[in-house]
Design a protein around this motif. Structure first.
Motif, PDB file in Angstrom:
ATOM      1  N   LEU A   1       0.829  -1.205   0.000  1.00 23.64           N
ATOM      2  CA  LEU A   1       0.000   0.000   0.000  1.00 23.64           C
ATOM      3  C   LEU A   1       0.865   1.258   0.000  1.00 23.64           C
ATOM      4  CD1 LEU A   1      -2.809  -1.065   2.509  1.00 23.64           C
ATOM      5  CD2 LEU A   1      -2.934  -0.935   0.027  1.00 23.64           C
ATOM      6  N   VAL A   2       2.071   1.178   0.572  1.00 23.61           N
ATOM      7  CA  VAL A   2       3.029   2.295   0.526  1.00 23.61           C
ATOM      8  C   VAL A   2       4.420   1.713   0.289  1.00 23.61           C
ATOM      9  CG1 VAL A   2       1.687   3.762   2.089  1.00 23.61           C
ATOM     10  CG2 VAL A   2       3.454   2.282   3.004  1.00 23.61           C
ATOM     11  N   SER A   3       5.341   2.587  -0.089  1.00 25.73           N
ATOM     12  CA  SER A   3       6.698   2.113  -0.367  1.00 25.73           C
ATOM     13  C   SER A   3       7.543   2.141   0.901  1.00 25.73           C
ATOM     14  CB  SER A   3       7.347   2.996  -1.432  1.00 25.73           C
ATOM     15  OG  SER A   3       7.530   4.301  -0.911  1.00 25.73           O
ATOM     16  N   ASN A   4       8.631   1.340   0.890  1.00 21.97           N
ATOM     17  CA  ASN A   4       9.581   1.351   2.017  1.00 21.97           C
ATOM     18  C   ASN A   4      10.180   2.735   2.206  1.00 21.97           C
ATOM     19  OD1 ASN A   4       9.493  -1.361   2.829  1.00 21.97           O
ATOM     20  ND2 ASN A   4      10.680  -1.954   1.026  1.00 21.97           N
ATOM     21  N   LEU A   5      10.494   3.388   1.061  1.00 21.03           N
ATOM     22  CA  LEU A   5      11.134   4.701   1.130  1.00 21.03           C
ATOM     23  C   LEU A   5      10.251   5.706   1.846  1.00 21.03           C
ATOM     24  CD1 LEU A   5      13.430   6.605   0.323  1.00 21.03           C
ATOM     25  CD2 LEU A   5      12.237   7.004  -1.842  1.00 21.03           C
ATOM     26  N   PHE A   6       8.930   5.659   1.570  1.00 19.63           N
ATOM     27  CA  PHE A   6       8.060   6.651   2.206  1.00 19.63           C
ATOM     28  C   PHE A   6       7.925   6.425   3.708  1.00 19.63           C
ATOM     29  CE2 PHE A   6       3.956   8.363   3.572  1.00 19.63           C
ATOM     30  CZ  PHE A   6       4.302   9.700   3.426  1.00 19.63           C
ATOM     31  N   ILE A   7       8.035   5.172   4.173  1.00 15.69           N
ATOM     32  CA  ILE A   7       8.008   4.926   5.624  1.00 15.69           C
ATOM     33  C   ILE A   7       9.163   5.673   6.293  1.00 15.69           C
ATOM     34  CG2 ILE A   7       8.286   3.160   7.395  1.00 15.69           C
ATOM     35  CD1 ILE A   7       5.561   3.102   6.154  1.00 15.69           C
ATOM     36  N   ILE A   8      10.350   5.684   5.626  1.00 14.11           N
ATOM     37  CA  ILE A   8      11.507   6.422   6.174  1.00 14.11           C
ATOM     38  C   ILE A   8      11.216   7.921   6.169  1.00 14.11           C
ATOM     39  CG2 ILE A   8      13.945   6.944   5.811  1.00 14.11           C
ATOM     40  CD1 ILE A   8      14.167   4.159   4.474  1.00 14.11           C
ATOM     41  N   VAL A   9      10.637   8.420   5.051  1.00 12.96           N
ATOM     42  CA  VAL A   9      10.291   9.848   4.962  1.00 12.96           C
ATOM     43  C   VAL A   9       9.291  10.224   6.046  1.00 12.96           C
ATOM     44  CG1 VAL A   9       9.128  11.567   3.503  1.00 12.96           C
ATOM     45  CG2 VAL A   9      10.796  10.008   2.501  1.00 12.96           C
ATOM     46  N   LEU A  10       8.305   9.382   6.241  1.00  9.61           N
ATOM     47  CA  LEU A  10       7.247   9.652   7.234  1.00  9.61           C
ATOM     48  C   LEU A  10       7.830   9.716   8.644  1.00  9.61           C
ATOM     49  CD1 LEU A  10       4.066   9.823   7.413  1.00  9.61           C
ATOM     50  CD2 LEU A  10       4.146   7.430   8.052  1.00  9.61           C
ATOM     51  N   ALA A  11       8.673   8.741   8.967  1.00  7.94           N
ATOM     52  CA  ALA A  11       9.258   8.704  10.315  1.00  7.94           C
ATOM     53  C   ALA A  11      10.158   9.917  10.548  1.00  7.94           C
ATOM     54  CB  ALA A  11      10.054   7.417  10.492  1.00  7.94           C
ATOM     55  N   ALA A  12      10.965  10.282   9.537  1.00  6.73           N
ATOM     56  CA  ALA A  12      11.858  11.436   9.691  1.00  6.73           C
ATOM     57  C   ALA A  12      11.062  12.723   9.864  1.00  6.73           C
ATOM     58  CB  ALA A  12      12.768  11.539   8.459  1.00  6.73           C
ATOM     59  N   SER A  13       9.975  12.871   9.086  1.00  6.96           N
ATOM     60  CA  SER A  13       9.137  14.070   9.175  1.00  6.96           C
ATOM     61  C   SER A  13       8.476  14.180  10.557  1.00  6.96           C
ATOM     62  CB  SER A  13       8.074  14.028   8.076  1.00  6.96           C
ATOM     63  OG  SER A  13       7.169  15.074   8.233  1.00  6.96           O
ATOM     64  N   ALA A  14       7.960  13.039  11.064  1.00  5.82           N
ATOM     65  CA  ALA A  14       7.291  13.053  12.377  1.00  5.82           C
ATOM     66  C   ALA A  14       8.277  13.387  13.492  1.00  5.82           C
ATOM     67  CB  ALA A  14       6.631  11.705  12.637  1.00  5.82           C
ATOM     68  N   LEU A  15       9.470  12.767  13.455  1.00  3.60           N
ATOM     69  CA  LEU A  15      10.474  13.052  14.488  1.00  3.60           C
ATOM     70  C   LEU A  15      10.914  14.514  14.432  1.00  3.60           C
ATOM     71  CD1 LEU A  15      12.723   9.865  14.285  1.00  3.60           C
ATOM     72  CD2 LEU A  15      11.229  10.526  16.165  1.00  3.60           C
ATOM     73  N   ALA A  16      11.104  15.034  13.214  1.00  5.06           N
ATOM     74  CA  ALA A  16      11.534  16.430  13.068  1.00  5.06           C
ATOM     75  C   ALA A  16      10.498  17.379  13.641  1.00  5.06           C
ATOM     76  CB  ALA A  16      11.780  16.740  11.593  1.00  5.06           C
ATOM     77  N   ASN A  17       9.218  17.050  13.445  1.00  5.92           N
ATOM     78  CA  ASN A  17       8.141  17.916  13.966  1.00  5.92           C
ATOM     79  C   ASN A  17       8.186  18.010  15.491  1.00  5.92           C
ATOM     80  OD1 ASN A  17       5.102  18.571  12.342  1.00  5.92           O
ATOM     81  ND2 ASN A  17       5.593  19.295  14.376  1.00  5.92           N
ATOM     82  N   PHE A  18       8.534  16.891  16.145  1.00  2.00           N
ATOM     83  CA  PHE A  18       8.544  16.884  17.608  1.00  2.00           C
ATOM     84  C   PHE A  18       9.783  17.549  18.204  1.00  2.00           C
ATOM     85  CE2 PHE A  18       5.687  13.124  16.947  1.00  2.00           C
ATOM     86  CZ  PHE A  18       4.548  13.783  17.376  1.00  2.00           C
TER      87      PHE A  18
END
Length: 445
Positions: free
Chosen positions: A365-382
């Motif tokens: 349903l999503v790519s491996n690469l986007f999981i990394i992008v998502l996690a980095a974006s969420a951590l950066a926000n916090f």
């Protein structure tokens, strides 16, 4: 018997008799009838009776002196009697007496929680004490933190249906006087409006309902709040709220925390630089993923473009829907972690996040690469400072994602330009958001 007092007693009884916690008690003191009115949860009855023991031993001719010693309000009007009752005071009627009634502060019941650590802010190398719901306690905490003769607190009663005490706090020798004058004028002009939460503050300040940026920060910590006062800002305390509203908010609040100064200067600069990098990652990374994967893959080197294409193999919809789908799931996960009890919240969201992440990748349903992008974006926000600032950045990134899905890299750049113009247009009480110094004169740091 005084007709005015019997009328007031009858009106109070009619107003509050349906409340099980309202007490109207008649007593005989020195052959005179008196009526005590109060709300039971506010009054420690046994200690209050000891406080008022003079009424049974002193002649009525001495009562006037005794009442003045306790700062009692003599012959209060009906409106004052009612508001005093709601504030937890004791109203005493003296029938057939020239002193018709008086209002006195009883020994209060303990209905406030004790001082505790902050619930929404983690403390590193700073004071652990946090504000609570009692306005007087919060004022005392600031007074204890800043033992300065220039510390000024002005309390206003705002609202008519449910009046609340609101305290404006500032340091008279360092406050931005234009900011203070503008705020006081707006508060006094809107005294009749209810003033219970942030949306009502935004209305009083004349901000629109569609403003993305909050005009003030919130802080639970007296030490942090005291530092804001030293830097020329104004603090609002609202009765019943366990935090302070810091005005105005400016751009450096995104990455500057006053307690950073408890670290060596090099460490402080490194931490703030890390938060600035986090700010750009949180805003740009998801939008850049959409633009490079779906609109401008030619910008990437051929090896990287092939790697991205391979990671998206089997994903049945465009990158824009992939990003929106997973960001909404992430927002729900964050919201759930806030609402769940603290004893199980972190465990449930961690397990849920890991299982969900693995499942959506396995299901293509999503790519491996986007999981990394998502996690980095969420951590950066916090990494950003302040709940309100974090929410602003979380909302702003969706605008960039939409523009990137339509215009590619040019849309990402255009979105950043729009965000810069929007931030530059924000003012709070005539102080621009992009200002780095609220104080009139040199800043402390």
């Amino acid at each position: 018997m005084n007709l005015t007092e019997t009328t007031d007693i009858a009106r109070l009884k009619l107003q509050f008799e349906s409340n099980s916690d309202f007490v109207m008690e008649r007593k005989q003191l020195l052959d005179k009838e008196v009526v005590f009115c109060y709300f039971r949860p506010f009054v420690n009855l046994s200690q209050t009776n000891q406080l008022l023991s003079w009424m049974e031993s002193s002649p009525i001719s001495d009562w006037l002196q005794q009442i003045s010693l306790f700062n009692g309000k003599l012959n209060a009007s009906y409106d004052l009697q009612m508001s005093s009752l709601l504030e937890g005071n004791l109203v005493i009627y003296l029938l057939d007496n020239p002193i018709r009634n008086f209002v006195i502060k009883p020994v209060p019941s303990t209905i406030r929680r004790t001082l505790n650590v902050p619930q929404n802010e983690n403390v590193i190398d700073s004071s652990f004490v946090a504000f609570n719901e009692d306005l007087d306690t919060n004022m005392a905490l600031i007074r204890d933190e800043l033992r300065s003769p220039t510390l000024t607190m002005k309390t206003l009663i705002l609202g008519t249906k449910q009046p609340k005490r609101t305290t404006v706090t500032y340091l008279s020798d360092s406050v931005n006087h234009n900011l203070l004058t503008s705020l006081i004028k707006k508060l006094e002009a809107n005294k009749a409006k209810e003033f219970h939460h942030l949306q009502e503050i935004i209305k009083v300040l004349g901000k629109g309902n569609f403003s993305l940026m909050s005009p003030c920060l919130t802080s639970e910590r007296p030490a942090e709040t005291a530092d804001h006062l030293k830097n020329g800002r104004v603090i609002l305390f609202i009765e019943g709220l366990p935090f302070a509203f810091v005005m105005p908010v400016i751009i450096i609040d995104l990455w500057c925390v006053n307690s950073d100064r408890n670290f060596p200067k090099v460490t402080m600069i490194s931490l703030r630089t890390l938060r600035i990098i986090g700010l750009f990652i949180a805003i740009v990374l998801p939008a850049l993923y959409v633009s490079l994967v779906s609109v401008n893959p030619e910008v990437l080197r051929i090896q990287l473009a092939l790697s991205v294409a391979q990671s998206r193999e089997g994903v049945p919809y465009p990158a824009f829907l992939e990003v929106i789908f997973m960001l909404i799931i992430l927002e729900m996960l964050i919201e759930a972690s806030v609402r769940l009890p603290k004893s199980i919240g972190p465990s449930i969201t961690t397990v849920g996040g890991i299982i969900l992440g693995q499942a959506v990748v396995s299901a293509k349903l999503v790519s491996n690469l986007f999981i990394i992008v998502l996690a980095a974006s969420a951590l950066a926000n916090f990494t950003l400072n302040g709940v309100q600032n974090g929410l602003f950045i979380r909302m702003a990134k969706y605008v960039l994602i939409v523009l990137s899905a339509i215009f590619g890299v040019l849309g990402t750049i255009g979105g950043l330009i729009w965000l810069s113009i929007y931030m530059a247009s924000i003012t709070t009480l005539d102080v621009a958001y992009i200002n780095v110094n609220v104080k009139e004169g040199p800043q402390d740091g």
